[in-house]
Design a protein around this motif. Sequence first.
Motif, mmCIF file in Angstrom:
data_model
loop_
_atom_site.group_PDB
_atom_site.id
_atom_site.type_symbol
_atom_site.label_atom_id
_atom_site.label_comp_id
_atom_site.label_asym_id
_atom_site.label_seq_id
_atom_site.Cartn_x
_atom_site.Cartn_y
_atom_site.Cartn_z
ATOM 1 N N UNK A 198 -7.065 57.956 -30.540
ATOM 2 C CA UNK A 198 -8.693 57.689 -30.944
ATOM 3 C C UNK A 198 -9.881 58.058 -30.016
ATOM 4 N N UNK A 199 -10.547 59.041 -30.751
ATOM 5 C CA UNK A 199 -11.482 58.955 -29.548
ATOM 6 C C UNK A 199 -12.888 57.556 -29.693
ATOM 7 N N UNK A 200 -13.340 57.693 -28.918
ATOM 8 C CA UNK A 200 -14.144 56.374 -28.580
ATOM 9 C C UNK A 200 -15.418 56.450 -30.193
ATOM 10 N N UNK A 201 -16.180 58.249 -29.841
ATOM 11 C CA UNK A 201 -17.069 57.973 -31.537
ATOM 12 C C UNK A 201 -16.581 57.753 -32.398
ATOM 13 N N UNK A 202 -14.304 58.166 -32.459
ATOM 14 C CA UNK A 202 -14.721 57.597 -34.123
ATOM 15 C C UNK A 202 -13.700 55.929 -33.703
ATOM 16 N N UNK A 203 -13.733 55.626 -32.654
ATOM 17 C CA UNK A 203 -13.667 54.047 -32.742
ATOM 18 C C UNK A 203 -14.653 53.223 -33.547
ATOM 19 N N UNK A 204 -15.661 54.021 -32.705
ATOM 20 C CA UNK A 204 -17.232 52.952 -33.044
ATOM 21 C C UNK A 204 -17.763 53.233 -34.592
ATOM 22 N N UNK A 205 -16.947 54.531 -35.446
ATOM 23 C CA UNK A 205 -17.660 55.211 -36.574
ATOM 24 C C UNK A 205 -16.616 54.003 -37.244
ATOM 25 N N UNK A 206 -15.599 53.276 -36.861
ATOM 26 C CA UNK A 206 -14.989 52.912 -37.709
ATOM 27 C C UNK A 206 -14.970 51.552 -37.954
ATOM 28 N N UNK A 207 -15.431 50.788 -36.444
ATOM 29 C CA UNK A 207 -15.951 49.304 -36.722
ATOM 30 C C UNK A 207 -17.192 49.314 -37.283
ATOM 31 N N UNK A 212 -10.405 55.496 -46.230
ATOM 32 C CA UNK A 212 -9.363 55.068 -45.919
ATOM 33 C C UNK A 212 -8.740 54.452 -44.472
ATOM 34 N N UNK A 213 -9.210 52.933 -44.979
ATOM 35 C CA UNK A 213 -9.846 52.008 -43.748
ATOM 36 C C UNK A 213 -9.310 52.673 -42.578
ATOM 37 N N UNK A 214 -8.431 52.349 -41.557
ATOM 38 C CA UNK A 214 -8.769 52.677 -39.736
ATOM 39 C C UNK A 214 -7.757 54.123 -39.934
ATOM 40 N N UNK A 215 -7.039 54.590 -40.659
ATOM 41 C CA UNK A 215 -6.569 56.194 -40.596
ATOM 42 C C UNK A 215 -7.443 57.237 -40.454
ATOM 43 N N UNK A 216 -7.257 57.813 -39.070
ATOM 44 C CA UNK A 216 -7.627 58.208 -37.851
ATOM 45 C C UNK A 216 -7.580 60.070 -39.409
ATOM 46 N N UNK A 217 -5.836 60.423 -39.402
ATOM 47 C CA UNK A 217 -5.813 61.632 -40.328
ATOM 48 C C UNK A 217 -6.558 61.611 -41.285
ATOM 49 N N UNK A 218 -7.181 60.519 -42.250
ATOM 50 C CA UNK A 218 -8.383 61.069 -43.273
ATOM 51 C C UNK A 218 -8.914 61.462 -43.210
ATOM 52 N N UNK A 219 -9.714 60.962 -41.711
ATOM 53 C CA UNK A 219 -10.761 61.168 -41.502
ATOM 54 C C UNK A 219 -10.758 63.018 -40.684
ATOM 55 N N UNK A 220 -9.912 63.013 -40.359
ATOM 56 C CA UNK A 220 -10.193 64.585 -39.743
ATOM 57 C C UNK A 220 -9.651 65.304 -40.577
ATOM 58 N N UNK A 221 -9.041 65.165 -41.798
ATOM 59 C CA UNK A 221 -8.841 65.869 -43.166
ATOM 60 C C UNK A 221 -10.353 66.495 -43.325
ATOM 61 N N UNK A 222 -11.321 65.321 -43.271
ATOM 62 C CA UNK A 222 -12.490 65.583 -44.004
ATOM 63 C C UNK A 222 -13.117 65.924 -43.014
ATOM 64 N N UNK A 223 -13.272 65.555 -41.988
ATOM 65 C CA UNK A 223 -14.375 67.219 -40.975
ATOM 66 C C UNK A 223 -13.400 68.403 -41.124
ATOM 67 N N UNK A 224 -11.966 68.386 -41.587
ATOM 68 C CA UNK A 224 -11.832 70.599 -41.315
ATOM 69 C C UNK A 224 -12.724 70.864 -42.335
ATOM 70 N N UNK A 225 -12.294 69.960 -43.505
ATOM 71 C CA UNK A 225 -12.942 70.261 -44.905
ATOM 72 C C UNK A 225 -14.794 70.633 -44.420
ATOM 73 N N UNK A 226 -15.554 70.086 -44.037
ATOM 74 C CA UNK A 226 -16.838 70.057 -43.458
ATOM 75 C C UNK A 226 -16.832 71.176 -42.811
ATOM 76 N N UNK A 227 -15.986 71.952 -41.399
ATOM 77 C CA UNK A 227 -15.865 72.614 -40.665
ATOM 78 C C UNK A 227 -16.137 74.108 -41.198
ATOM 79 N N UNK A 228 -14.620 73.690 -42.161
ATOM 80 C CA UNK A 228 -14.448 75.501 -42.841
ATOM 81 C C UNK A 228 -15.844 75.087 -44.177
ATOM 82 N N UNK A 229 -15.981 74.293 -45.026
ATOM 83 C CA UNK A 229 -17.251 74.216 -46.124
ATOM 84 C C UNK A 229 -18.924 75.129 -45.078
ATOM 85 N N UNK A 230 -19.000 74.918 -43.485
ATOM 86 C CA UNK A 230 -19.740 74.445 -42.962
ATOM 87 C C UNK A 230 -20.035 76.449 -42.504
#
Length: 307
Positions: free
Chosen positions: A1-10, A44-62
């Motif tokens: 977990x990186x700092x921006x991810x922790x911040x967004x979760x909190x 996703x609660x605190x799931x990092x995997x779910x957020x990574x999947x959404x990020x990969x979808x956004x990168x693909x769409x962009x």
Amino acid sequence: MTYPELKSILVGEKLNNGSKMYTEVVDNTAPLAAWVHTLLDMAFDRSITGRHVVALVLIFLQSVFLGIIFITKKVFGENTFIPSLIFSILFFFSFDNIALTDELLGSGFLILALDHLFREIEFRMPRDETPFNLGLFLSIATLFYLPYITFLFGVLIILFLFARTNGRKILLMIFGFTLPHLFVISISYVNDTLPKVWEYYYLSNLSFDKEFVVSIKELLILGGLPAFYLIISIVMLNRLARFSKYQAQLLQSIFLWIGFCFIYFLFCKEVRPQTLIVLIPPITFLLTHFLLLIRRRRLAEMNHGYL
């Protein structure tokens, strides 16, 4: 977990628990980004995997949408999805670009703004909604990450230099940009939170104070290879490329866009790999021109040898 991810979760957790942004949650996260983090916490609660999947979808769409923009706007001499491939490869210059950060959420709207900027330069769509939508998409991008406001001034200069944009269209674009912010300010005023929004969102994000999450040396190492090919592309294009007037204007616009990327870096509160993703679309543009130029030259040499 990186700092921006922790911040967004909190931030998402606190807002879901009933806390109010900027008054009970003191942070400089933009309003739309905070709203998205709230939805992600619900999903996703605190799931990092779910957020990574959404990020990969956004990168693909962009990446796909950027390729479609270049094809429909006749940016290159041929229709190709090579830009989508290059965009996707460049995005993974650092592992933490997969994080669902505010920069990634806002970058999609920057690409939409780039699409409308190309429309205005193209001269084929003299419609009033084009500059209005251009300002609107830039504004939405800033509601995810406020330092993106730098590109508003870049777009104004590009339109002044390369597009037949009159004063009425400029006013439409500025109105499109200010409308979402006026909406945010109005809601804040009604809720009696305007001073906090002004202090923690606007003033905090537009200061020159910086925190280097990643050092300048590490950023240079990460971006060294893309920068090397970027320099080669610029040299080759200046020496060998032949462009139409429209393509030359787009190329000059991209150079100005890159220049405002460096001005944008001055306003970023945190310097990390995600800060550099605004450079990926213009680098994709230049690298694609370079690769297509090499292919055309090789085909010409092969045909010459055959004859």
